[in-house]
Design a protein around this motif. Structure first.
Motif, PDB file in Angstrom:
ATOM      1  N   GLN A  12      45.824  45.065  39.824  1.00 23.62           N
ATOM      2  CA  GLN A  12      44.437  44.654  40.038  1.00 23.62           C
ATOM      3  C   GLN A  12      43.534  45.197  38.934  1.00 23.62           C
ATOM      4  OE1 GLN A  12      41.494  46.418  41.042  1.00 23.62           O
ATOM      5  NE2 GLN A  12      42.524  48.412  40.874  1.00 23.62           N
ATOM      6  N   SER A  66      39.411  43.949  45.593  1.00 23.68           N
ATOM      7  CA  SER A  66      40.705  44.492  45.152  1.00 23.68           C
ATOM      8  C   SER A  66      40.609  45.969  44.798  1.00 23.68           C
ATOM      9  CB  SER A  66      41.217  43.694  43.954  1.00 23.68           C
ATOM     10  OG  SER A  66      41.477  42.349  44.307  1.00 23.68           O
ATOM     11  N   ALA A  84      43.104  38.680  46.289  1.00 25.24           N
ATOM     12  CA  ALA A  84      43.883  38.131  45.178  1.00 25.24           C
ATOM     13  C   ALA A  84      43.630  36.637  45.010  1.00 25.24           C
ATOM     14  CB  ALA A  84      45.370  38.401  45.391  1.00 25.24           C
ATOM     15  N   CYS A 102      47.709  37.874  38.130  1.00 25.08           N
ATOM     16  CA  CYS A 102      47.104  37.766  39.460  1.00 25.08           C
ATOM     17  C   CYS A 102      48.163  37.484  40.529  1.00 25.08           C
ATOM     18  CB  CYS A 102      46.055  36.658  39.472  1.00 25.08           C
ATOM     19  SG  CYS A 102      44.565  37.003  38.518  1.00 25.08           S
ATOM     20  N   GLN A 128      49.835  40.636  41.263  1.00 28.64           N
ATOM     21  CA  GLN A 128      48.927  41.470  42.051  1.00 28.64           C
ATOM     22  C   GLN A 128      49.023  41.120  43.530  1.00 28.64           C
ATOM     23  OE1 GLN A 128      44.747  41.307  40.867  1.00 28.64           O
ATOM     24  NE2 GLN A 128      44.114  41.521  42.996  1.00 28.64           N
TER      25      GLN A 128
END
Length: 404
Positions: A220, A313, A281, A374, A377
Motif C-alpha cells: 500500500q 489503506s 484496494a 494494487c 496489495q
C-alpha cells in the motif's frame, strides 16, 4: 497533581501528538509539486528526480529498526522529540542548493520520518491504550492533512512570495521545530520502562501475521508513493497547468482524511479487517484506472477516489500494527519490522516508475505497473486483515495476537 493540572497536561499531550503527526509527510509531499523545477535547476533526469523520494523512502525502511533501540534507551517520548529535530535539520540541508546536499538532506529527513513512523503507533498504545482506534484515526488524519497542505501550497507559495523550490521545501522545517517545542514537556518527564524490545523482535519475526502485515504495509505504501511522486507530473504532461496539478495532489491528500477519520474507528471494532482492506484496494485501483484512461478529463474525481482508497489503506495498515501487539514495546517491534521491510519495497515504486517512463516514452506502462501493485496489495490485505485462527500461533510467543 490537581484536576486543572491534569487537564492541562492532557491537553498538551494531545496537542503535541497532533502537531507531531502533521510532520510525518510534508517533507515528502512538498517535493513532487516542484519536482520539475528541481530537475531543471539541478540537471536531473526523470529517474534522478524520482530518486529524491526514493532516497527518503529507502531510509524509512532501512533505518526503521533504529527506533526500537532508541525507544528502549531513551523512551518513546524522547525518541519522538529527537525525530522532530532531526527532521528539521534534514529539510534545511536538502534545500541548500546542490545535488549532494539534496540527496543527503533527503536521507536525513527520511531517517527522522522513519523513527517517527515507528514510534507513533507505540505512542498511541502507551498514552491512549483504551482508545487505540480513535487516536490512530487522529494521527493518520494529521499525517494526510500535513501532506495535503504541503503539496497544495507549494506552487502558490512559490508564486505569491517570489520564492524558489529551495525556500518552499525548506518551510517544512518550521512545523517540525514547533512540534518539538510543544512535545518537550512529554520528553522531559521520566521515560516509561522500555524493556522487552529484544524479546519482542524475536517474537514478531517468528510470526506469520508479521509478514502478512509487512507485505500489506509495503504494497500500500508502494502504490501511495507512486502517486505522491509522479501524479503532478502525469497531470502536467496531460495538459493541466502546474498549479492545478499541485492542487490535484493536495485534493487526493485531503480526500484521504474522510477515510482516516472513520475507517480506523470502524475497523478497530471489527473482528476482521478484510472487508475494509478490500474496499480500500478497489478504490485505489479505480483511481489508477481513471488516471490511466482520462487523466485530464475529470482529474478531481480520480484524485478523490485515490484519496479515499489510499487514506483507508494507510490507516488500516497502521491500525493493524497497533491491534496485533499488547504493549508499547511489542508495538514498536512490530511497527519496525513491518515498516522496515515494507518501505524498502515501497522505495522501488517512484524510481521504477521513472525508469519505465524514460524507457517507454509515456505513462501507460508505468500506470499499468502501478495497477499490478494494487492487485498484490489486495491479496496481501486479505492475509493481513483476516482473523488469526484459534491456536494457529500457539507455539509462538504471545507478543503478536489477533486483536492486541
Amino acid at each position: 497533581m490537581t484536576d486543572r493540572g491534569l487537564r492541562l497536561s492532557r491537553t498538551l499531550l494531545i496537542a503535541g501528538f497532533v502537531l507531531a503527526s502533521l510532520n510525518l509527510r510534508p517533507a515528502l509531499a512538498g517535493v513532487s509539486p516542484v519536482l520539475s523545477e528541481i530537475m531543471a535547476d539541478l540537471g536531473l533526469s526523470a529517474a534522478g528526480g524520482g530518486a529524491i523520494t526514493t532516497v527518503m523512502v529507502v531510509c524509512l525502511g532501512v533505518l526503521a529498526p533504529l527506533a526500537p533501540l532508541l525507544a528502549r534507551r531513551f523512551g518513546l517520548d524522547r525518541t519522538l522529540l529527537a525525530g522532530l529535530l532531526i527532521l528539521a535539520a534534514g529539510v534545511a540541508l536538502r534545500a541548500a542548493g546542490s545535488v549532494p546536499a539534496l540527496y543527503a538532506g533527503a536521507a536525513v529527513a527520511g531517517t527522522a520520518i522513519a523513527i517517527m513512523n515507528v514510534v507513533m503507533p507505540a505512542v498511541v498504545k502507551q498514552h491512549f491504550p483504551s482508545q487505540v482506534g480513535l487516536f490512530t484515526s487522529v494521527y493518520v488524519s494529521g499525517l494526510v492533512l500535513g501532506a495535503a497542505v504541503a503539496s497544495g501550497l507549494a506552487v502558490p507559495l512559490e508564486r505569491a512570495g517570489g520564492y524558489g523550490w529551495r525556500e518552499v521545501t525548506a518551510m517544512a522545517a518550521v512545523p517540525a521545530v514547533a512540534a518539538a517545542v510543544l512535545w518537550l514537556p512529554q520528553a522531559l518527564r521520566r521515560p516509561a520502562p522500555g524493556g522487552g524490545a529484544p524479546r519482542s523482535f524475536r517474537a514478531v519475526l517468528g510470526s506469520r501475521v508479521t509478514w502478512a502485515v509487512t507485505a500489506y504495509m509495503g504494497l500500500q505504501s508502494l502504490t501511495f508513493y507512486i502517486v505522491l511522486a509522479w501524479v503532478p507530473t502525469i497531470l502536467r504532461d496531460a495538459g493541466l497547468p502546474a498549479d492545478q496539478a499541485g492542487y490535484m495532489l493536495g485534493l487526493t491528500n485531503l480526500a484521504q482524511i474522510a477515510a482516516t477519520l472513520t475507517v480506523p474507528v470502524l475497523a478497530g471494532r471489527a473482528r476482521s479487517q478484510v472487508p475494509h482492506v478490500t474496499v480500500a484496494a478497489l478504490l485505489t485501483i479505480g483511481g489508477y484506472v481513471g488516471v490511466l484512461a482520462a487523466p485530464a478529463t475529470v482529474p478531481w474525481l480520480w484524485m478523490i477516489v485515490l484519496g479515499l482508497g489510499q487514506g483507508a489503506s494507510i490507516a488500516l495498515a497502521l491500525l493493524i500494527i497497533a491491534l496485533r501487539a499488547p504493549d508499547p514495546a511489542s508495538v514498536t517491534a512490530l511497527s519496525a519490522v513491518a515498516q522496515s521491510a515494507g518501505y524498502v519495497l515501497a522505495a522501488l515504486g517512484p524510481f521504477l516508475i521513472g525508469v519505465l517512463r524514460e524507457s517507454s516514452g509515456g505513462w501507460t506502462l508505468p500506470l499499468l505497473a502501478g495497477l499490478g501493485a494494487c492487485g498484490l496489495q489486495l491479496a496481501a490485505g486479505f492475509l493481513a486483515g483476516r482473523p488469526v485462527a484459534a491456536g494457529a500461533e500457539r507455539a509462538r510467543p504471545a507478543t503478536v495476537t489477533e486483536q492486541g
